[in-house]
Design a protein around this motif. Sequence first.
Motif, PDB file in Angstrom:
ATOM      1  N   GLY A   1       0.818  -1.201   0.000  1.00 33.60           N
ATOM      2  CA  GLY A   1       0.000   0.000   0.000  1.00 33.60           C
ATOM      3  C   GLY A   1       0.855   1.255   0.000  1.00 33.60           C
ATOM      4  O   GLY A   1       1.777   1.385   0.813  1.00 33.60           O
ATOM      5  N   ARG A   2       0.539   2.169  -0.923  1.00 34.53           N
ATOM      6  CA  ARG A   2       1.356   3.371  -1.055  1.00 34.53           C
ATOM      7  C   ARG A   2       1.152   4.341   0.103  1.00 34.53           C
ATOM      8  O   ARG A   2       2.078   5.046   0.504  1.00 34.53           O
ATOM      9  CB  ARG A   2       1.041   4.068  -2.379  1.00 34.53           C
ATOM     10  CG  ARG A   2       1.697   3.397  -3.577  1.00 34.53           C
ATOM     11  CD  ARG A   2       0.697   2.868  -4.534  1.00 34.53           C
ATOM     12  NE  ARG A   2       1.324   2.033  -5.576  1.00 34.53           N
ATOM     13  CZ  ARG A   2       0.636   1.431  -6.513  1.00 34.53           C
ATOM     14  NH1 ARG A   2      -0.675   1.566  -6.569  1.00 34.53           N
ATOM     15  NH2 ARG A   2       1.241   0.675  -7.398  1.00 34.53           N
ATOM     16  N   ARG A   3      -0.065   4.397   0.639  1.00 31.71           N
ATOM     17  CA  ARG A   3      -0.351   5.325   1.737  1.00 31.71           C
ATOM     18  C   ARG A   3       0.530   5.022   2.951  1.00 31.71           C
ATOM     19  O   ARG A   3       1.207   5.907   3.479  1.00 31.71           O
ATOM     20  CB  ARG A   3      -1.826   5.244   2.117  1.00 31.71           C
ATOM     21  CG  ARG A   3      -2.197   6.010   3.387  1.00 31.71           C
ATOM     22  CD  ARG A   3      -3.656   5.762   3.772  1.00 31.71           C
ATOM     23  NE  ARG A   3      -3.905   6.163   5.141  1.00 31.71           N
ATOM     24  CZ  ARG A   3      -4.212   7.394   5.511  1.00 31.71           C
ATOM     25  NH1 ARG A   3      -4.310   8.345   4.611  1.00 31.71           N
ATOM     26  NH2 ARG A   3      -4.417   7.687   6.784  1.00 31.71           N
ATOM     27  N   GLY A   4       0.539   3.765   3.405  1.00 31.98           N
ATOM     28  CA  GLY A   4       1.322   3.399   4.578  1.00 31.98           C
ATOM     29  C   GLY A   4       2.808   3.616   4.372  1.00 31.98           C
ATOM     30  O   GLY A   4       3.517   4.064   5.278  1.00 31.98           O
TER      31      GLY A   4
ATOM     32  N   ASP B   1      -5.361   5.073  -0.371  1.00 34.12           N
ATOM     33  CA  ASP B   1      -4.457   3.940  -0.502  1.00 34.12           C
ATOM     34  C   ASP B   1      -4.654   3.265  -1.851  1.00 34.12           C
ATOM     35  O   ASP B   1      -5.741   3.312  -2.441  1.00 34.12           O
ATOM     36  CB  ASP B   1      -4.685   2.922   0.615  1.00 34.12           C
ATOM     37  CG  ASP B   1      -3.456   2.043   0.834  1.00 34.12           C
ATOM     38  OD1 ASP B   1      -2.404   2.328   0.226  1.00 34.12           O
ATOM     39  OD2 ASP B   1      -3.538   1.075   1.621  1.00 34.12           O
ATOM     40  N   SER B   2      -3.613   2.640  -2.344  1.00 36.31           N
ATOM     41  CA  SER B   2      -3.659   1.858  -3.576  1.00 36.31           C
ATOM     42  C   SER B   2      -2.509   0.877  -3.538  1.00 36.31           C
ATOM     43  O   SER B   2      -1.507   1.102  -2.857  1.00 36.31           O
ATOM     44  CB  SER B   2      -3.551   2.771  -4.807  1.00 36.31           C
ATOM     45  OG  SER B   2      -2.315   3.467  -4.808  1.00 36.31           O
ATOM     46  N   ARG B   3      -2.647  -0.232  -4.255  1.00 36.17           N
ATOM     47  CA  ARG B   3      -1.587  -1.242  -4.298  1.00 36.17           C
ATOM     48  C   ARG B   3      -1.787  -2.116  -5.527  1.00 36.17           C
ATOM     49  O   ARG B   3      -2.805  -2.009  -6.220  1.00 36.17           O
ATOM     50  CB  ARG B   3      -1.588  -2.105  -3.036  1.00 36.17           C
ATOM     51  CG  ARG B   3      -2.884  -2.845  -2.767  1.00 36.17           C
ATOM     52  CD  ARG B   3      -2.780  -3.729  -1.535  1.00 36.17           C
ATOM     53  NE  ARG B   3      -1.921  -4.858  -1.759  1.00 36.17           N
ATOM     54  CZ  ARG B   3      -2.351  -6.065  -2.132  1.00 36.17           C
ATOM     55  NH1 ARG B   3      -3.656  -6.283  -2.346  1.00 36.17           N
ATOM     56  NH2 ARG B   3      -1.513  -7.060  -2.315  1.00 36.17           N
TER      57      ARG B   3
ATOM     58  N   VAL C   1       1.670   7.492  -5.910  1.00 36.58           N
ATOM     59  CA  VAL C   1       0.448   8.045  -5.320  1.00 36.58           C
ATOM     60  C   VAL C   1      -0.253   8.958  -6.317  1.00 36.58           C
ATOM     61  O   VAL C   1      -1.475   8.867  -6.528  1.00 36.58           O
ATOM     62  CB  VAL C   1       0.768   8.809  -4.014  1.00 36.58           C
ATOM     63  CG1 VAL C   1      -0.407   9.708  -3.615  1.00 36.58           C
ATOM     64  CG2 VAL C   1       1.069   7.834  -2.890  1.00 36.58           C
TER      65      VAL C   1
END
Length: 481
Positions: free
Chosen positions: A75-78, A189-191, A124
């Motif tokens: 996950g890009r957010r984390g 978030d995205s992955r 992101v």
Amino acid sequence: MRAESSSAARTGAFTAVALALFCIQLDFFALNLAIPGIADEFGVTAAAAQWTLSAYMLAVGCFFIVGGRLGDVFGRRGTLLAGLTLFAAGSVGCALAPGLALLVVARIVQGIGAGFVFPVSVAVISNAFPDETRARALGAAFGIANIGTALGPFVGGGFTEGPGWRWIFWLLAPLSALALLIAIAYVPDSRDTSVPRQLDLIGCFTIVCCLAAVTLAVERGSAWGWDHARTLTLFAVAVVTGGLFLLRERLARHPLVDLRLFRNIPYVLVTGMGSVANMGYAVTVFLATLYLQGVRHLSPFVAGIVFLAPALVVALTGPLGARLSQRMRPTAVMALAGAIAGTGMITLTHVTAWWLYVPVFAWCGLGLGLGWTFSSVATQQVVPPARAGEASGVLLTFLVTLGAIALAGAASAIIAMTPERTPEEAYDTILRFGGAVILLASLVVMAVRHRLVVHGKVPPLSMRAPWPPVEADGASTRGGP
């Protein structure tokens, strides 16, 4: 998987990313002029104080690929939040460091954070914005980041001569903390949902060892001696661990880097041209710093003012690249950047008058800045969004590692030439050689591209020419290279 983003979320994500990249760029370009001040305060040599830069470069270069793929998988957010936390904490540690050893440790923490933030930031934006606005968003984000590049020498020189170098980090700490708070509130978030949440730890270990060894060897080779046992041992470690990494990636079910990425010829062209441009940028800035302070005898503060002209032009290359991408294919934009940069570097060696030196220096900044800045935008146009972090991490690793190698090569060339030539003559020789290499790279990019057009592998140069999406190992080029 691309996160569904509202307008507010996209704006917040853009703000957080742009501010984070601004901090990273400001940090790197400000500290170059602070090395003498750090050496004086801690009572060490300038060579010892140089470890504050070497350690940062070492950490950044080692964690670009890991950070990019970590964001794709988990996950890009984390990953972005973790990187910003490390960078902010490292900034506070640098500001409070009582000695050189702890300052270097804090710089490593900063570097790891930056190694996570940079590739994930690109991913992101790529996943938060739709196709029609993605290039503009990336260009604007890099434009803001490059303002940090422009202000870096000015801030570094001004703080070093004024309240002290620690204020560089006291400025960065709240700015990066603000970026963290905005990211917490807005970044979606995205992955990559096509792979399980597993990281290739063996691949991570081998690539970090390889990059650490080669970066350390290149950074310290001129001081230790290129034939010194330590330097040769590090190069040997880099070769062995690099070979093990490639072997692992061929065999791993879910590799850290999918080696099929390098079958995507437009990606390879963009990465290669961007790397050459960044090598030219690193060398030109390094030689200009030596020229302005060693030949022209300017103070760090005044030299920083001179740097404002090319740096401000670099800041404009982000939006400029986004606009050009609407009219030209990504590889063509990269070749144009190389043509501008090469002619600028060669012309810079033939001028001495201030009224001409500054605008030619700015011309160099235009080409070199467009080359390394637009490469991050261009790679996102020739790879699928699911692997945006991986592609960005690989690109940034090439940019930083080859940039460090170019700097080491320039420093060694100066040492080799100065007994027979004046420093100014040595600087001019290196700039002319670098300019010629960049011009040659531009010609190679366009020649390869023309060959691919003839064989129907990529779309024609004109954006008006009809062309279906190009598939490269299952990855749409989303507009063509």
